[in-house]
Design an enzyme around this catalytic site. Structure first.
Site, PDB file in Angstrom:
ATOM      1  N   ASP A 297       0.813  -1.213   0.000  1.00  0.00           N
ATOM      2  CA  ASP A 297       0.000   0.000   0.000  1.00  0.00           C
ATOM      3  C   ASP A 297       0.848   1.265   0.000  1.00  0.00           C
ATOM      4  OD1 ASP A 297      -2.723   0.259  -0.301  1.00  0.00           O
ATOM      5  OD2 ASP A 297      -3.038   0.978   1.736  1.00  0.00           O
ATOM      6  N   ASP A 681     -11.239  -5.214  11.730  1.00  0.00           N
ATOM      7  CA  ASP A 681     -11.411  -6.647  11.948  1.00  0.00           C
ATOM      8  C   ASP A 681     -12.650  -6.933  12.793  1.00  0.00           C
ATOM      9  OD1 ASP A 681     -10.310  -5.417  14.124  1.00  0.00           O
ATOM     10  OD2 ASP A 681      -8.542  -6.679  14.258  1.00  0.00           O
TER      11      ASP A 681
END
Length: 982
Positions: A297, A681
């Site tokens: 990224d 998450d």
């Protein structure tokens, strides 16, 4: 793809093929009596073993025996399989060839309607019956007894379940539950006494303590009851192999796509990421079923070049691991083990090859270190690739999408000439003005890229610093996901996190033993563990927002009624009375969490109705403008879509990672990793559970994955701050478990309590910091929050303390954790509560309400040398101020309390005992924090001492000014005695 209409062999699961001698393609039939499907290879095995009669109708195979003997090469000739995976090898881009079948969830069915592996077992049972009817000529071809026993055991194992639940013994669980109920009753009596007996002389302190204690009781209920029915699980990987990996039949195991994410190679060393990749490439799993996608990224050329070096080194490392079955398969950690590496090794060449491999790895490390050293200073003109072109990612915030396939079917092979798993580098496009959503956005990009190139039905994501410690971990997870009885409603299998490099005492509870070995086992007995961000195997369909197969399917009649409603819309509104079943079905489906619909709803329609339904469901508005990707979402068993053009796959993969692809879609809202929190998450797992999925907690004997954790105080608190901030963001969002997900009734109440606990625990910092300050205030003011105890009150207090102790002891008993791990967890609960959690609450409120994003930076200082040297590193950060102040206040309070008792006489020692006990409770919990402040050489930064002494002094002087130690009457009498004549 295999032509339609060709049955599968009932023994091996492969297509039976065609007879090449006929003018038109004629399906090969072994038995013309009943049409029992059997391929040529299996027929020859039957004849070789003396079984010349059909297993179904007991008719001899005489119709094909002549053909087998006349032209054995022609019988069973199969049609060629079209290869959709060939790509331009010069570009090194390719897609993995897909199997013609995948035994996942819905297994391969034989003509009898049963899974193939079940027919294998059934055919073995029928062998005993058929042997009596077989011709006498076959009696000579007897199978050895040893082989019969082996085949019998193997087929029996294939019939057995792949996993089982091991409940906690009633002798351990029943007393544990009983003491929880007893503790609830004692809490009720305790609060009744506390509320009905206020302390008038210290009403403010008493009221503050009551509010804090009520919140602590509420927090305990949220944490305790999700642990009401803990369970253990056991997986049987030998049965998995017996069912899906028969010798000579090939592997029918499902494919797995591994996701590894990294951002900044200067903060996340490329060598660590490379070790994670190498451990993935060498897992004990069929190579054609493994693909590793690395998300960069940060678009760093350093990561790209390090991955290229890793791909080259993998050609030597992977065959070495599989040849000698070494563990772990991350070279850095394998060669640094302080164990006897010759244990269980019998090959004479092992020592020589190990030395050579260690030398190769050290040379590989030198090359990686050289790349890192070169990347420390960026050239003014930017990075240049080897072909002389500028690196596309020179501007990390404005660059195109990049995909490079390093290894795979048409790429490099290992030194033994064997195929290697696929390795793909991915860097999504970034442009100014487009949100990228950090890690969650990167993971969603990997989901789409992998769906285009390989589309494995299962996904396993790992942080860049978490390597595969157990090469059979994937098989452990597959025992749950590929079990037709268990895996159909499983959205993910979560493995516990284990860490390397932590000091033996685990001073700051980095291992999180209580959470992973107690709380997660409790959740596994309800609806499954929460998703913790790494070490998790996903069912791809769950990430797409589909509901589990067990949800009620939409009947075909409803589609017809919808069509009629569309055609007759001009005739005016017409309400029809709905039946109770329809009302129930709509109430079940009226859920904010169901992003699309149950995947199995569309299986009842023909092609025309299916296309209309897909159009109505607005797939493009949900998944984005990619027909290849949309078609892949409908393949619940995975595999590359038939309509995919292999020459355009990479172009399509680049398209789905473009910066504007997710605009006006459901990505990050209802499908994939959910946006809106730094702890994506927890939020993503919560959405799946709300849709009716369940998760599984898998704890292999050898830890599946291992990672690194910050072991010094400042880094640990900074990590906890980020986690707590994510929980606060979820609490202030529309996805808060307090009010979200009630529509379908699919989230169990105890599971909801667990999720509520995960998002409200940072707010415990407010009452906790007040409660930890009360002992010092009581010692400095001479007041106390509890009145003089009566006999019944003493019983309440004693009963409460004993119930807390007994609950903890019984919890240790059934969970198997040590008392030191439990105590470290209790200590860090206080340390984190009065520091990181407090700052997370205020930062979250400022960020969500006022739009202010406050960052608490950490400044590093030099570390001491030696083992666990990082443990003694001290870094100044703002979150250290509150716990330091509380610690100083309580120490000063204890000194002041003893001084006051010495001056007041014997009667003051009784009340002092309760106050000092209360204060020492705080100091004992903050003791690891005190050791962290002092460091190895007992040195504390001046700024910490100045701020702490200043705040403690101001707080003490403020109390003296507002409520002095002497009463007003005593002050007036003493004031009158100042005259010498008095």
């Amino acid at each position: 793809m295999m032509e339609s209409g060709v049955p599968y062999c009932s023994t091996c699961g492969e297509p039976v093929g065609f007879l090449s001698g006929a003018e038109e393609k004629e399906v090969f039939v072994a038995c013309h009596g009943c049409g029992y499907p059997l391929c040529k290879a299996c027929l020859e095995d039957e004849i070789r073993d003396g079984r010349t009669s059909c297993l179904r109708c007991d008719e001899p195979y005489r119709h094909v025996l002549d053909k087998v003997h006349e032209d054995p090469d022609d019988v069973g000739e199969t049609a060629p399989i079209e290869d959709h995976t060939s790509m331009h090898q010069g570009n090194r881009f390719h897609a993995r060839s897909t199997s013609s079948f995948s035994a996942v969830g819905s297994e391969i069915l034989s003509e009898s309607g049963n899974p193939v592996w079940k027919d294998r077992v059934q055919s073995w049972k029928e062998k005993k019956k058929s042997t009596k009817k077989a011709p006498k000529k076959a009696e000579k071809a007897e199978i050895p007894v040893e082989q019969q026993q082996f085949d019998e055991k193997e087929l029996t194992d294939a019939w057995e379940p792949l996993s089982r639940v091991i409940p906690i013994s009633k002798n351990k669980l029943t007393p544990y539950r009983a003491i929880i109920i007893l503790r609830l009753i004692i809490l009720g009596l305790f609060f009744h006494y506390r509320i009905t007996n206020p302390v008038d002389s210290a009403y403010g302190l008493w009221l503050t303590s009551i509010i804090c204690e009520i919140w602590f009781a509420f927090s305990w209920v949220l944490d305790q009851f999700p642990k009401w029915c803990p369970i253990n699980r056991e997986a049987y990987i030998d049965r998995l192999a017996a069912r899906y990996e028969r010798d000579g039949d090939g592997s029918a195991l499902a494919a797995v796509d591994f996701f590894v994410s990294t951002v900044d190679p200067l903060k996340e060393p490329p060598l660590i990421t490379a070790n994670t990749v190498l451990s993935i490439l060498s897992v004990d799993y069929p190579v054609d079923k493994v693909s590793c996608y690395v998300s960069d990224d940060g678009a760093a050329m350093l990561t790209f070049e390090a991955l290229a070096e890793t791909a080259e080194f993998a050609t030597k490392w992977v065959p070495f691991c599989k040849k000698f079955s070494i563990e772990p398969r991350a070279p850095e950690f394998y060669f640094s083990q302080k164990i006897d590496y010759l244990k269980d090794k019998v090959q004479p060449s092992f020592v020589k090859e190990r030395r050579a491999m260690k030398r190769d790895y050290e040379e590989y490390k030198v090359r990686i270190n050289a790349l890192v050293a070169k990347a420390q200073k960026t050239p003014e003109e930017g990075w240049i690739m080897q072909d002389g072109t500028p690196w596309p990612g020179n501007n990390t915030r404005d660059h195109p999408g990049m995909i490079q396939v390093f290894l795979g079917q048409t790429g490099a092979h290992d030194i033994d000439g064997n195929e290697l798993p696929r390795l793909v580098y991915v860097s999504r496009e970034k442009r100014p003005g487009y949100p990228h959503h950090k890690k969650a956005g990167a993971m969603n990009a990997l989901v789409r890229v992998s769906a285009i190139l390989t589309n494995a039905p299962f996904i396993l994501n790992l942080d860049c610093d978490h390597y595969v410690n157990n090469s059979k971990a994937v098989r452990e997870g597959m025992c749950f996901l590929m079990d037709p009885d268990v895996g159909k409603d499983v959205c993910y299998v979560q493995f516990p996190q284990r860490f390397d490099g932590i000091d033996k005492s685990d001073r700051y509870a980095n291992r999180n033993i209580v959470f992973f070995d107690v709380n997660m086992k409790g959740l596994d007995g309800i609806q499954g563990p929460v998703y913790v961000g790494t070490g998790c195997m996903f069912n791809r369909q769950a990430l797409y927002g589909y509901g589990p197969p067990s949800l009620p399917a939409l009947p075909k009649s409803s589609f017809c009624s919808w069509c009629c409603g569309c055609c007759c819309c001009c005739s005016g509104p017409k309400e029809e009375k709905k039946s109770e079943n329809e009302i129930y079905r709509e109430s079940r489906r009226e859920d904010l969490n169901a992003a699309i619909f149950n995947l199995h709803e569309i299986s009842n329609y023909d092609e025309y109705e299916r296309s209309m339904l897909i159009s109505k469901m607005s797939f493009e508005k949900t998944f984005g403008l990619s027909s290849v990707f949309i078609e892949s979402t409908l393949m619940d068993n995975g595999g590359v879509p038939e309509s995919a053009n292999p020459s355009t796959l990479i172009k399509e993969a680049i398209h789905v990672i473009s910066c504007g692809y997710e605009e006006k879609t459901e990505w990050g809202k209802e499908i994939g990793w959910i946006y809106g929190s730094v702890t994506e998450d927890i939020l993503s797992g919560f959405k799946m559970h709300c849709r009716g999925w369940r998760s599984i907690y898998c704890m292999p004997t050898r830890p599946a994955f291992k990672g690194s954790a910050p072991i010094n105080l400042s880094d640990r608190l900074h990590q906890v701050l980020r986690w707590a901030l994510g929980s606060v963001e979820i609490f202030l969002s529309r996805h808060c478990p307090l009010w979200y997900g009630y529509g379908g009734g699919r989230l169990k109440w105890l599971q909801r309590l667990a999720y509520i606990n995960t998002i409200v625990y940072p707010f415990t910092s407010l009452p906790l910091i007040a409660y930890c300050s009360l002992p010092a205030i009581c010692l400095l003011t001479g007041k106390f929050i509890i009145p003089t105890l009566s006999n019944i009150a003493s019983v309440y207090f004693l009963g409460l303390f004993l119930s807390i102790i007994v609950t903890s002891v019984l919890e240790l008993r059934w969970s198997g954790i040590g008392i030191e791990d439990w105590w470290r967890n209790e200590q860090f609960w206080v340390i984190g509560g009065v520091s990181a959690h407090l700052f997370a609450v205020f930062q979250g409120i400022l960020k969500m309400i006022a739009g202010l994003d406050t960052n608490f930076t950490v400044t590093a200082k030099a570390a001491d040398d030696g083992e666990f040297g990082e443990l003694y590193v001290f870094k100044w950060t703002t979150v250290l101020t509150p716990p330091t102040t509380i610690l100083v206040l309580n120490l000063v309070g204890v000194v002041a309390g003893f001084s006051d008792a010495l001056n007041s006489g014997y009667e003051a020692w009784g009340p002092l005992f309760g106050k000092v006990f209360f204060s020492m409770w705080v100091i004992m919990h903050l003791y690891p924090f005190l050791k962290g402040l002092m460091g190895r050489q007992n040195r504390t930064p001046t700024i910490v001492i100045l701020w702490s002494v200043l705040l403690a002094s101001v707080f003490s002087l403020l109390w003296v000014k507002i409520d002095p130690f002497i009463s007003n009457t005593e002050g007036q009498e003493s004031k009158g005695c100042l005259d010498f004549d008095c």
